[in-house]
Write a protein that holds these residues in place. Structure first.
Motif, PDB file in Angstrom:
ATOM      1  N   LYS A 126       0.839  -1.190   0.000  1.00  0.00           N
ATOM      2  CA  LYS A 126       0.000   0.000   0.000  1.00  0.00           C
ATOM      3  C   LYS A 126       0.875   1.241   0.000  1.00  0.00           C
ATOM      4  CE  LYS A 126      -3.767   2.203   2.620  1.00  0.00           C
ATOM      5  NZ  LYS A 126      -4.592   2.126   3.852  1.00  0.00           N
ATOM      6  N   TYR A 127       0.653   2.128  -0.982  1.00  0.00           N
ATOM      7  CA  TYR A 127       1.396   3.376  -1.087  1.00  0.00           C
ATOM      8  C   TYR A 127       0.399   4.527  -1.259  1.00  0.00           C
ATOM      9  CZ  TYR A 127       5.358   0.297  -2.118  1.00  0.00           C
ATOM     10  OH  TYR A 127       6.325  -0.694  -2.067  1.00  0.00           O
ATOM     11  N   GLY A 128       0.380   5.403  -0.276  1.00  0.00           N
ATOM     12  CA  GLY A 128      -0.499   6.568  -0.377  1.00  0.00           C
ATOM     13  C   GLY A 128      -1.964   6.228  -0.568  1.00  0.00           C
ATOM     14  N   GLY A 129      -2.422   5.175   0.079  1.00  0.00           N
ATOM     15  CA  GLY A 129      -3.828   4.808  -0.018  1.00  0.00           C
ATOM     16  C   GLY A 129      -4.183   3.954  -1.214  1.00  0.00           C
ATOM     17  N   ARG A 130      -3.177   3.626  -2.052  1.00  0.00           N
ATOM     18  CA  ARG A 130      -3.417   2.809  -3.238  1.00  0.00           C
ATOM     19  C   ARG A 130      -2.571   1.537  -3.143  1.00  0.00           C
ATOM     20  NH1 ARG A 130      -5.875   6.316  -6.996  1.00  0.00           N
ATOM     21  NH2 ARG A 130      -5.400   5.013  -8.794  1.00  0.00           N
ATOM     22  N   TYR A 131      -3.113   0.450  -3.635  1.00  0.00           N
ATOM     23  CA  TYR A 131      -2.444  -0.845  -3.564  1.00  0.00           C
ATOM     24  C   TYR A 131      -1.819  -1.191  -4.910  1.00  0.00           C
ATOM     25  CZ  TYR A 131      -4.700  -1.640   0.954  1.00  0.00           C
ATOM     26  OH  TYR A 131      -5.091  -1.552   2.255  1.00  0.00           O
ATOM     27  N   ARG A 132      -0.602  -1.748  -4.840  1.00  0.00           N
ATOM     28  CA  ARG A 132       0.126  -2.113  -6.058  1.00  0.00           C
ATOM     29  C   ARG A 132       0.739  -3.495  -5.909  1.00  0.00           C
ATOM     30  NH1 ARG A 132       4.491   2.458  -6.421  1.00  0.00           N
ATOM     31  NH2 ARG A 132       5.376   0.938  -7.842  1.00  0.00           N
ATOM     32  N   LEU A 133       0.920  -4.173  -7.038  1.00  0.00           N
ATOM     33  CA  LEU A 133       1.701  -5.402  -7.071  1.00  0.00           C
ATOM     34  C   LEU A 133       3.172  -5.015  -7.198  1.00  0.00           C
ATOM     35  CD1 LEU A 133      -0.262  -7.808  -9.461  1.00  0.00           C
ATOM     36  CD2 LEU A 133      -0.039  -7.990  -6.983  1.00  0.00           C
ATOM     37  N   VAL A 134       4.029  -5.556  -6.336  1.00  0.00           N
ATOM     38  CA  VAL A 134       5.458  -5.234  -6.370  1.00  0.00           C
ATOM     39  C   VAL A 134       6.260  -6.520  -6.177  1.00  0.00           C
ATOM     40  CG1 VAL A 134       5.082  -2.917  -5.434  1.00  0.00           C
ATOM     41  CG2 VAL A 134       5.550  -4.816  -3.879  1.00  0.00           C
ATOM     42  N   THR A 135       7.537  -6.469  -6.518  1.00  0.00           N
ATOM     43  CA  THR A 135       8.407  -7.616  -6.285  1.00  0.00           C
ATOM     44  C   THR A 135       8.816  -7.651  -4.819  1.00  0.00           C
ATOM     45  OG1 THR A 135      10.331  -6.289  -6.938  1.00  0.00           O
ATOM     46  CG2 THR A 135       9.308  -7.653  -8.633  1.00  0.00           C
ATOM     47  N   LYS A 136       9.076  -8.850  -4.310  1.00  0.00           N
ATOM     48  CA  LYS A 136       9.481  -9.004  -2.921  1.00  0.00           C
ATOM     49  C   LYS A 136      10.923  -8.547  -2.723  1.00  0.00           C
ATOM     50  CE  LYS A 136       6.417 -12.781  -1.507  1.00  0.00           C
ATOM     51  NZ  LYS A 136       6.362 -14.181  -1.003  1.00  0.00           N
ATOM     52  N   GLY A 137      11.174  -7.967  -1.555  1.00  0.00           N
ATOM     53  CA  GLY A 137      12.494  -7.428  -1.255  1.00  0.00           C
ATOM     54  C   GLY A 137      13.594  -8.463  -1.274  1.00  0.00           C
ATOM     55  N   GLU A 138      13.290  -9.714  -0.926  1.00  0.00           N
ATOM     56  CA  GLU A 138      14.339 -10.729  -0.866  1.00  0.00           C
ATOM     57  C   GLU A 138      14.900 -11.108  -2.236  1.00  0.00           C
ATOM     58  OE1 GLU A 138      10.485 -13.035   0.347  1.00  0.00           O
ATOM     59  OE2 GLU A 138      11.247 -10.976   0.415  1.00  0.00           O
ATOM     60  N   PHE A 139      14.221 -10.662  -3.289  1.00  0.00           N
ATOM     61  CA  PHE A 139      14.707 -10.956  -4.637  1.00  0.00           C
ATOM     62  C   PHE A 139      15.394  -9.752  -5.279  1.00  0.00           C
ATOM     63  CE2 PHE A 139      10.908 -13.752  -4.119  1.00  0.00           C
ATOM     64  CZ  PHE A 139      11.603 -14.949  -4.008  1.00  0.00           C
ATOM     65  N   ALA A 140      15.621  -8.714  -4.485  1.00  0.00           N
ATOM     66  CA  ALA A 140      16.201  -7.477  -5.007  1.00  0.00           C
ATOM     67  C   ALA A 140      17.572  -7.705  -5.646  1.00  0.00           C
ATOM     68  CB  ALA A 140      16.315  -6.435  -3.892  1.00  0.00           C
ATOM     69  N   GLU A 141      18.399  -8.556  -5.039  1.00  0.00           N
ATOM     70  CA  GLU A 141      19.738  -8.796  -5.572  1.00  0.00           C
ATOM     71  C   GLU A 141      19.682  -9.441  -6.950  1.00  0.00           C
ATOM     72  OE1 GLU A 141      23.840 -11.215  -4.388  1.00  0.00           O
ATOM     73  OE2 GLU A 141      22.304 -10.835  -2.870  1.00  0.00           O
ATOM     74  N   ASP A 142      18.773 -10.392  -7.119  1.00  0.00           N
ATOM     75  CA  ASP A 142      18.637 -11.056  -8.423  1.00  0.00           C
ATOM     76  C   ASP A 142      18.131 -10.088  -9.482  1.00  0.00           C
ATOM     77  OD1 ASP A 142      19.226 -13.911  -7.654  1.00  0.00           O
ATOM     78  OD2 ASP A 142      17.569 -13.504  -6.302  1.00  0.00           O
ATOM     79  N   ILE A 143      17.191  -9.234  -9.082  1.00  0.00           N
ATOM     80  CA  ILE A 143      16.662  -8.244 -10.016  1.00  0.00           C
ATOM     81  C   ILE A 143      17.754  -7.260 -10.412  1.00  0.00           C
ATOM     82  CG2 ILE A 143      15.018  -6.343 -10.261  1.00  0.00           C
ATOM     83  CD1 ILE A 143      13.157  -7.913  -8.385  1.00  0.00           C
ATOM     84  N   ALA A 144      18.578  -6.873  -9.438  1.00  0.00           N
ATOM     85  CA  ALA A 144      19.674  -5.933  -9.711  1.00  0.00           C
ATOM     86  C   ALA A 144      20.644  -6.523 -10.729  1.00  0.00           C
ATOM     87  CB  ALA A 144      20.401  -5.595  -8.421  1.00  0.00           C
ATOM     88  N   LYS A 145      20.919  -7.815 -10.643  1.00  0.00           N
ATOM     89  CA  LYS A 145      21.828  -8.459 -11.601  1.00  0.00           C
ATOM     90  C   LYS A 145      21.268  -8.368 -13.017  1.00  0.00           C
ATOM     91  CE  LYS A 145      23.838 -11.811  -8.368  1.00  0.00           C
ATOM     92  NZ  LYS A 145      23.948 -13.250  -8.021  1.00  0.00           N
ATOM     93  N   MET A 146      19.950  -8.567 -13.125  1.00  0.00           N
ATOM     94  CA  MET A 146      19.322  -8.498 -14.439  1.00  0.00           C
ATOM     95  C   MET A 146      19.418  -7.102 -15.037  1.00  0.00           C
ATOM     96  SD  MET A 146      15.339  -9.144 -15.483  1.00  0.00           S
ATOM     97  CE  MET A 146      14.871  -7.510 -14.888  1.00  0.00           C
ATOM     98  N   LEU A 147      19.422  -6.090 -14.148  1.00  0.00           N
ATOM     99  CA  LEU A 147      19.400  -4.702 -14.608  1.00  0.00           C
ATOM    100  C   LEU A 147      20.781  -4.074 -14.724  1.00  0.00           C
ATOM    101  CD1 LEU A 147      16.408  -3.405 -12.457  1.00  0.00           C
ATOM    102  CD2 LEU A 147      16.370  -4.261 -14.799  1.00  0.00           C
ATOM    103  N   GLU A 148      21.820  -4.839 -14.434  1.00  0.00           N
ATOM    104  CA  GLU A 148      23.169  -4.273 -14.422  1.00  0.00           C
ATOM    105  C   GLU A 148      23.581  -3.718 -15.777  1.00  0.00           C
ATOM    106  OE1 GLU A 148      25.802  -7.236 -12.965  1.00  0.00           O
ATOM    107  OE2 GLU A 148      25.376  -6.827 -10.858  1.00  0.00           O
TER     108      GLU A 148
END
Length: 203
Positions: free
Chosen positions: A62-84
Motif C-alpha cells: 500500500k502506497y499513499g492509499g493505493r495498492y500495487r503489485l510489487v516484487t518481494k524485497g528478498e529478490f532485489a539482488e537477483d533483479i539488480a543483476k538483471m538490470l546491471e
C-alpha cells in the motif's frame, strides 16, 4: 462474508493492469461490487497469501492509499543483476514504440501512450522502467493523478545522445499527422531507426 476464491484472482488481475498507478480500495469495491471494507479485507488477505508463499516473487503493498503489485524485497539482488547492463538490443517492438513516444512526448501518461498506440502499454512500460530507460517524472494534476513518464540519463547513454534535444527531429508535416496513429508510429520508428543506424546500437 464468504467470498469465492476466484475473487482474489480478479483483484490480482486488476492490480496487474493498474501497474504503477495502483488501485484504491473504493475503486476495487466499485468494480467488484463489494463494500470498501470488504475490498480492504480482501486486499489484506491477498497480501497475506503472497507473504506466506515462498514460491511467490511478488506481493501487495500500500502506497499513499493505493495498492500495487510489487516484487518481494528478498529478490532485489537477483533483479539488480538483471538490470546491471540494460541494452536496447533485447527490446521488443512494443517497448521501442513506447520508448519512442516517451522520448518525444515526455512527460507523458500511460493513458496518452495507450491512445497513441491503440493498445495497452503496461507491459512495455514495466520493461522500460526495469531497464532504467524511463522513470516517473511526477504526476498529472486532476482525477487519479496519473504518473508522468520521462526518459533517464541511462537512456541518453544507451542511445549515444548528449541530451534529449539531440533526438532525430520530426518535421512539422510529420507532427501534423498525429491523428493517423499508424503513420505517426511509423515516423517514430523511422526516427529511432536512423539513430540506431548512426550509432550501431541495435543489431
Amino acid at each position: 462474508m464468504a467470498f469465492d476464491e476466484m475473487i482474489f484472482g480478479k483483484i490480482e488481475s486488476l492490480l496487474f493492469v493498474a501497474g504503477d498507478d495502483g488501485l484504491a480500495p473504493d475503486q476495487i469495491a466499485a468494480i467488484m461490487n463489494v463494500t470498501k471494507g470488504d475490498a480492504e479485507t480482501l486486499l489484506a488477505q491477498l497480501q497475506t497469501n503472497y507473504e506466506q508463499r515462498q514460491d511467490a516473487g511478488i506481493t501487495v503493498r500500500k502506497y499513499g492509499g493505493r495498492y500495487r503489485l510489487v516484487t518481494k524485497g528478498e529478490f532485489a539482488e537477483d533483479i539488480a543483476k538483471m538490470l546491471e547492463n540494460p541494452s536496447p538490443k533485447s527490446m521488443t517492438q512494443a517497448s521501442m514504440e513506447v520508448l519512442a513516444i516517451i522520448a518525444y512526448k515526455q512527460p507523458v501518461t500511460r493513458i496518452e501512450i495507450d491512445d497513441l498506440r491503440g493498445v495497452k502499454s503496461e507491459g512495455p512500460l514495466q520493461t522500460l522502467v526495469a531497464k532504467g530507460l524511463i522513470m516517473e517524472k511526477g504526476r498529472l494534476e486532476g482525477s487519479g493523478r496519473p504518473i508522468l513518464y520521462g526518459t533517464t540519463e541511462l537512456f541518453l547513454d544507451r542511445f549515444g545522445l548528449e541530451s534529449i534535444d539531440r533526438l532525430p527531429p520530426l518535421t512539422e508535416e510529420e507532427e501534423g499527422e498525429q491523428e493517423d496513429t499508424d503513420l505517426f508510429m511509423t515516423k517514430f520508428q523511422e526516427a529511432f531507426n536512423l539513430q540506431e543506424d548512426e550509432r550501431g546500437i541495435i543489431d
